[in-house]
Design a protein around this motif. Structure first.
Motif, PDB file in Angstrom:
ATOM      1  N   ASN A 147       0.845  -1.207   0.000  1.00  0.00           N
ATOM      2  CA  ASN A 147       0.000   0.000   0.000  1.00  0.00           C
ATOM      3  C   ASN A 147       0.871   1.244   0.000  1.00  0.00           C
ATOM      4  OD1 ASN A 147      -2.534  -1.131  -0.095  1.00  0.00           O
ATOM      5  ND2 ASN A 147      -2.510  -1.553   2.112  1.00  0.00           N
ATOM      6  N   ALA A 148       1.923   1.203   0.834  1.00  0.00           N
ATOM      7  CA  ALA A 148       2.834   2.356   0.886  1.00  0.00           C
ATOM      8  C   ALA A 148       3.504   2.555  -0.474  1.00  0.00           C
ATOM      9  CB  ALA A 148       3.877   2.140   1.977  1.00  0.00           C
ATOM     10  N   MET A 149       3.842   1.439  -1.126  1.00  0.00           N
ATOM     11  CA  MET A 149       4.480   1.559  -2.444  1.00  0.00           C
ATOM     12  C   MET A 149       3.504   2.168  -3.460  1.00  0.00           C
ATOM     13  SD  MET A 149       6.860  -1.843  -2.838  1.00  0.00           S
ATOM     14  CE  MET A 149       7.377  -1.389  -4.485  1.00  0.00           C
ATOM     15  N   ALA A 150       2.265   1.700  -3.440  1.00  0.00           N
ATOM     16  CA  ALA A 150       1.280   2.245  -4.395  1.00  0.00           C
ATOM     17  C   ALA A 150       1.060   3.732  -4.123  1.00  0.00           C
ATOM     18  CB  ALA A 150      -0.033   1.470  -4.292  1.00  0.00           C
ATOM     19  N   ASP A 151       1.039   4.112  -2.827  1.00  0.00           N
ATOM     20  CA  ASP A 151       0.845   5.530  -2.482  1.00  0.00           C
ATOM     21  C   ASP A 151       1.996   6.395  -2.992  1.00  0.00           C
ATOM     22  OD1 ASP A 151      -1.466   4.912  -1.170  1.00  0.00           O
ATOM     23  OD2 ASP A 151      -0.589   4.908   0.852  1.00  0.00           O
ATOM     24  N   ALA A 152       3.166   5.795  -3.132  1.00  0.00           N
ATOM     25  CA  ALA A 152       4.354   6.585  -3.514  1.00  0.00           C
ATOM     26  C   ALA A 152       4.461   6.805  -5.028  1.00  0.00           C
ATOM     27  CB  ALA A 152       5.611   5.875  -3.007  1.00  0.00           C
ATOM     28  N   ILE A 153       3.573   6.188  -5.787  1.00  0.00           N
ATOM     29  CA  ILE A 153       3.653   6.321  -7.254  1.00  0.00           C
ATOM     30  C   ILE A 153       3.159   7.706  -7.682  1.00  0.00           C
ATOM     31  CG2 ILE A 153       2.648   5.450  -9.414  1.00  0.00           C
ATOM     32  CD1 ILE A 153       2.716   2.639  -8.102  1.00  0.00           C
ATOM     33  N   THR A 154       3.931   8.341  -8.552  1.00  0.00           N
ATOM     34  CA  THR A 154       3.515   9.640  -9.105  1.00  0.00           C
ATOM     35  C   THR A 154       3.526   9.525 -10.624  1.00  0.00           C
ATOM     36  OG1 THR A 154       5.739  10.534  -9.440  1.00  0.00           O
ATOM     37  CG2 THR A 154       4.789  10.803  -7.223  1.00  0.00           C
ATOM     38  N   GLU A 155       3.260  10.625 -11.304  1.00  0.00           N
ATOM     39  CA  GLU A 155       3.287  10.513 -12.773  1.00  0.00           C
ATOM     40  C   GLU A 155       4.701  10.388 -13.331  1.00  0.00           C
ATOM     41  OE1 GLU A 155       2.336  15.195 -13.554  1.00  0.00           O
ATOM     42  OE2 GLU A 155       0.732  13.728 -13.181  1.00  0.00           O
ATOM     43  N   ARG A 156       5.692  10.587 -12.459  1.00  0.00           N
ATOM     44  CA  ARG A 156       7.076  10.404 -12.913  1.00  0.00           C
ATOM     45  C   ARG A 156       7.547   8.951 -12.734  1.00  0.00           C
ATOM     46  NH1 ARG A 156      10.823  15.042 -13.724  1.00  0.00           N
ATOM     47  NH2 ARG A 156      10.906  13.613 -15.446  1.00  0.00           N
ATOM     48  N   THR A 157       6.739   8.135 -12.051  1.00  0.00           N
ATOM     49  CA  THR A 157       7.164   6.757 -11.764  1.00  0.00           C
ATOM     50  C   THR A 157       7.156   5.920 -13.046  1.00  0.00           C
ATOM     51  OG1 THR A 157       6.120   6.968  -9.611  1.00  0.00           O
ATOM     52  CG2 THR A 157       6.741   4.738 -10.293  1.00  0.00           C
ATOM     53  N   LYS A 158       8.251   5.214 -13.279  1.00  0.00           N
ATOM     54  CA  LYS A 158       8.322   4.353 -14.480  1.00  0.00           C
ATOM     55  C   LYS A 158       8.414   2.871 -14.114  1.00  0.00           C
ATOM     56  CE  LYS A 158       8.018   7.449 -17.563  1.00  0.00           C
ATOM     57  NZ  LYS A 158       9.102   8.354 -17.858  1.00  0.00           N
ATOM     58  N   ILE A 159       9.073   2.575 -12.990  1.00  0.00           N
ATOM     59  CA  ILE A 159       9.236   1.167 -12.598  1.00  0.00           C
ATOM     60  C   ILE A 159       8.955   1.048 -11.106  1.00  0.00           C
ATOM     61  CG2 ILE A 159      10.867  -0.785 -12.392  1.00  0.00           C
ATOM     62  CD1 ILE A 159      12.504   0.325 -14.673  1.00  0.00           C
ATOM     63  N   VAL A 160       8.309  -0.050 -10.700  1.00  0.00           N
ATOM     64  CA  VAL A 160       8.251  -0.400  -9.273  1.00  0.00           C
ATOM     65  C   VAL A 160       8.806  -1.817  -9.134  1.00  0.00           C
ATOM     66  CG1 VAL A 160       6.272   1.077  -8.747  1.00  0.00           C
ATOM     67  CG2 VAL A 160       5.867  -1.285  -9.360  1.00  0.00           C
ATOM     68  N   TYR A 161       9.615  -2.018  -8.094  1.00  0.00           N
ATOM     69  CA  TYR A 161      10.200  -3.339  -7.866  1.00  0.00           C
ATOM     70  C   TYR A 161       9.568  -3.965  -6.633  1.00  0.00           C
ATOM     71  CZ  TYR A 161      14.059  -2.362 -11.095  1.00  0.00           C
ATOM     72  OH  TYR A 161      14.823  -2.095 -12.212  1.00  0.00           O
ATOM     73  N   VAL A 162       8.996  -5.140  -6.808  1.00  0.00           N
ATOM     74  CA  VAL A 162       8.470  -5.905  -5.671  1.00  0.00           C
ATOM     75  C   VAL A 162       9.309  -7.182  -5.600  1.00  0.00           C
ATOM     76  CG1 VAL A 162       6.462  -7.052  -4.678  1.00  0.00           C
ATOM     77  CG2 VAL A 162       6.147  -4.999  -6.086  1.00  0.00           C
ATOM     78  N   CYS A 163      10.161  -7.239  -4.609  1.00  0.00           N
ATOM     79  CA  CYS A 163      11.058  -8.386  -4.470  1.00  0.00           C
ATOM     80  C   CYS A 163      10.344  -9.410  -3.583  1.00  0.00           C
ATOM     81  CB  CYS A 163      12.351  -7.897  -3.823  1.00  0.00           C
ATOM     82  SG  CYS A 163      13.644  -9.126  -3.805  1.00  0.00           S
ATOM     83  N   ASN A 164      10.018 -10.556  -4.168  1.00  0.00           N
ATOM     84  CA  ASN A 164       9.111 -11.480  -3.499  1.00  0.00           C
ATOM     85  C   ASN A 164       9.531 -12.928  -3.725  1.00  0.00           C
ATOM     86  OD1 ASN A 164       6.793 -12.047  -2.000  1.00  0.00           O
ATOM     87  ND2 ASN A 164       5.479 -12.173  -3.806  1.00  0.00           N
ATOM     88  N   PRO A 165      10.107 -13.619  -2.736  1.00  0.00           N
ATOM     89  CA  PRO A 165      10.468 -13.183  -1.387  1.00  0.00           C
ATOM     90  C   PRO A 165      11.498 -12.052  -1.436  1.00  0.00           C
ATOM     91  CG  PRO A 165      10.636 -15.581  -1.564  1.00  0.00           C
ATOM     92  CD  PRO A 165      10.407 -15.053  -2.943  1.00  0.00           C
ATOM     93  N   ASN A 166      11.421 -11.210  -0.402  1.00  0.00           N
ATOM     94  CA  ASN A 166      12.312 -10.050  -0.408  1.00  0.00           C
ATOM     95  C   ASN A 166      13.710 -10.415   0.096  1.00  0.00           C
ATOM     96  OD1 ASN A 166      12.955  -7.275  -0.696  1.00  0.00           O
ATOM     97  ND2 ASN A 166      12.742  -7.018   1.514  1.00  0.00           N
ATOM     98  N   ASN A 167      14.694  -9.940  -0.625  1.00  0.00           N
ATOM     99  CA  ASN A 167      16.089 -10.039  -0.185  1.00  0.00           C
ATOM    100  C   ASN A 167      16.450  -8.675   0.415  1.00  0.00           C
ATOM    101  OD1 ASN A 167      18.821 -10.335   0.120  1.00  0.00           O
ATOM    102  ND2 ASN A 167      19.289 -10.536  -2.049  1.00  0.00           N
ATOM    103  N   PRO A 168      16.818  -8.568   1.677  1.00  0.00           N
ATOM    104  CA  PRO A 168      17.350  -9.573   2.592  1.00  0.00           C
ATOM    105  C   PRO A 168      16.381 -10.049   3.685  1.00  0.00           C
ATOM    106  CG  PRO A 168      17.886  -7.435   3.475  1.00  0.00           C
ATOM    107  CD  PRO A 168      17.014  -7.214   2.254  1.00  0.00           C
ATOM    108  N   THR A 169      15.099  -9.687   3.616  1.00  0.00           N
ATOM    109  CA  THR A 169      14.256 -10.010   4.779  1.00  0.00           C
ATOM    110  C   THR A 169      13.671 -11.423   4.711  1.00  0.00           C
ATOM    111  OG1 THR A 169      12.292  -9.054   3.757  1.00  0.00           O
ATOM    112  CG2 THR A 169      13.628  -7.572   5.099  1.00  0.00           C
ATOM    113  N   GLY A 170      13.542 -11.983   3.504  1.00  0.00           N
ATOM    114  CA  GLY A 170      13.013 -13.343   3.360  1.00  0.00           C
ATOM    115  C   GLY A 170      11.499 -13.427   3.453  1.00  0.00           C
TER     116      GLY A 170
END
Ligand SMILES: Cc1ncc(COP(=O)(O)O)c(C=O)c1O
Length: 367
Positions: A147-170
């Protein structure tokens, strides 16, 4: 004014990626004979035997350039994952595909959204393209907050990275959350679902990301690698699935022979090595259970891991503990560079390696 050579200004903010320390370096620096590496989430069982045999068989053909279009390799991936070949890209490691995506889609001043404490190559290639990284906080359980990632998107956003599972948190993000996220993200933004570790996940609620690509969703890129479960980190093969338009765009800029002949042969053979995959996944699952049990016994907390590494909270002395482990021949990953200075990331090893890590860690903490 200096007339020296100036690097392009995107590079000014870049610190080079620091990989896990190689075993030979530690042997040399500390005068040790027996060193184990649990720092780069590699496969502790070695190389897929089928891939190894295929590489040996391909050696005499190295006088020829490899197939730049990777026809047989991409066909094999397409068949294995029931997807059209026009939707498959391969690269010199998943890293290469992150670089190609950055080169293909980022311009000066564009924005890229990523969670805090994720894979550092996103930051490096974003900065190299003179684009801006926007980072959102982790959840309290060290998970990615979509949700926080989606909220951070603006019209300048070109790429979003969702690391799943996330490195380094697992940690993982679940199918429902990913689905809601994808529906919220504008179609003009590429959503990279980096699933370098997906084979290790045994949760029923892990997303079926390929369904988005098979459904010809234009802005979803699923990124994977042969480095982990197939034990092929050293030969460098990453692959990705996306809309044919995205794949053709990457073809414009990829180095002509970025996946070498041995790697192509290895990848095709590895896809048939289901025994090795099963053995690797099973060994990892048991190792993860053992390590978690032992960490509980030592009174250490850790993030819920769905993959082949565990993020462990050590405390303010994490780098001292990491150095002490190193001196005793156990290489683990400090997490300062991931913005988690109190943590160490340990890759799950063979039963012997896991035992040695826990024993050494226990001794260090007790002293
Ligand atoms: C999340 C993530 N993505 C991508 C990669 C890069 O993988 P490759 O070895 O295929 O370049 C890694 C490697 O550790 C990773 O952890």
């Amino acid at each position: 004014m200096s007339k020296g050579i100036h690097q392009q200004h995107g590079l000014e903010s870049i610190n080079p990626y620091v990989p896990g320390k190689p075993i030979e370096d530690v042997k040399r620096e500390y005068g040790l004979d027996d060193v184990i590496k649990m720092a780069s989430n590699e496969n502790p069982l070695g190389v897929s035997p089928k891939a190894l045999a295929a590489m040996k068989a391909a050696l005499p053909k190295l006088n020829h350039y490899p197939d730049g279009a990777n026809y047989e390799f991409r066909s094999a991936l397409a068949e294995h994952f029931s997807i059209d070949m026009s939707q498959v890209a391969v690269g010199n490691g998943a890293d290469d595909l992150i670089l190609e995506l950055s080169m293909a889609y980022l311009e000066d001043g564009d924005e890229v959204v990523v969670s805090r404490s994720s894979f550092p190559m996103y930051d490096i290639y974003t900065a190299a393209m003179r684009a801006r990284m926007i980072k959102t906080p982790l959840t309290s359980g060290h998970g990615i907050d979509l949700n926080a990632m989606a909220d951070a998107i603006t019209e300048r956003t070109k790429i979003v990275y969702v690391c799943n599972p996330n490195n380094p948190t697992g940690t993982i993000v679940h199918a429902d959350a990913v689905d809601a996220f994808i529906r919220r993200v504008p179609e003009s933004v590429i959503i990279v679902l980096d699933e370098a570790y997906y084979e290790m996940v045994d949760s029923d609620s892990f997303p079926n990301s390929l369904a988005y690509v098979r459904g010809r969703r234009k802005n979803v890129f699923v990124l994977r690698t042969f480095s982990k479960v197939y034990g092929l980190a050293g030969i460098r093969i990453g692959y990705g699935f996306a809309h044919p338009e995205v794949i053709s765009t990457l073809f414009k800029i990829k180095p002509p022979f970025n996946v070498n002949g041995l790697a192509q042969a290895a990848g095709i053979a590895a896809l048939k090595d289901s025994d090795f995959v099963t053995q690797s996944v099973d060994t990892n699952k048991i190792g993860r259970q053992v390590l978690c049990r032992e960490l509980d016994r030592l009174g250490l907390s850790y993030a819920e891991s769905h993959t082949n590494f565990i993020l462990i909270r050590i405390g303010l002395n994490a780098s001292t503990v990491q150095q002490s482990l190193l001196k005793r021949g156990v290489i683990v990953r400090p997490c300062r560079g991931y913005d988690l200075p109190e943590f160490l990331r340990v890759s799950i090893g063979t039963p012997d390696q896991n035992e040695r890590f826990i024993m050494t860690l226990g001794e260090i903490l007790a002293s």
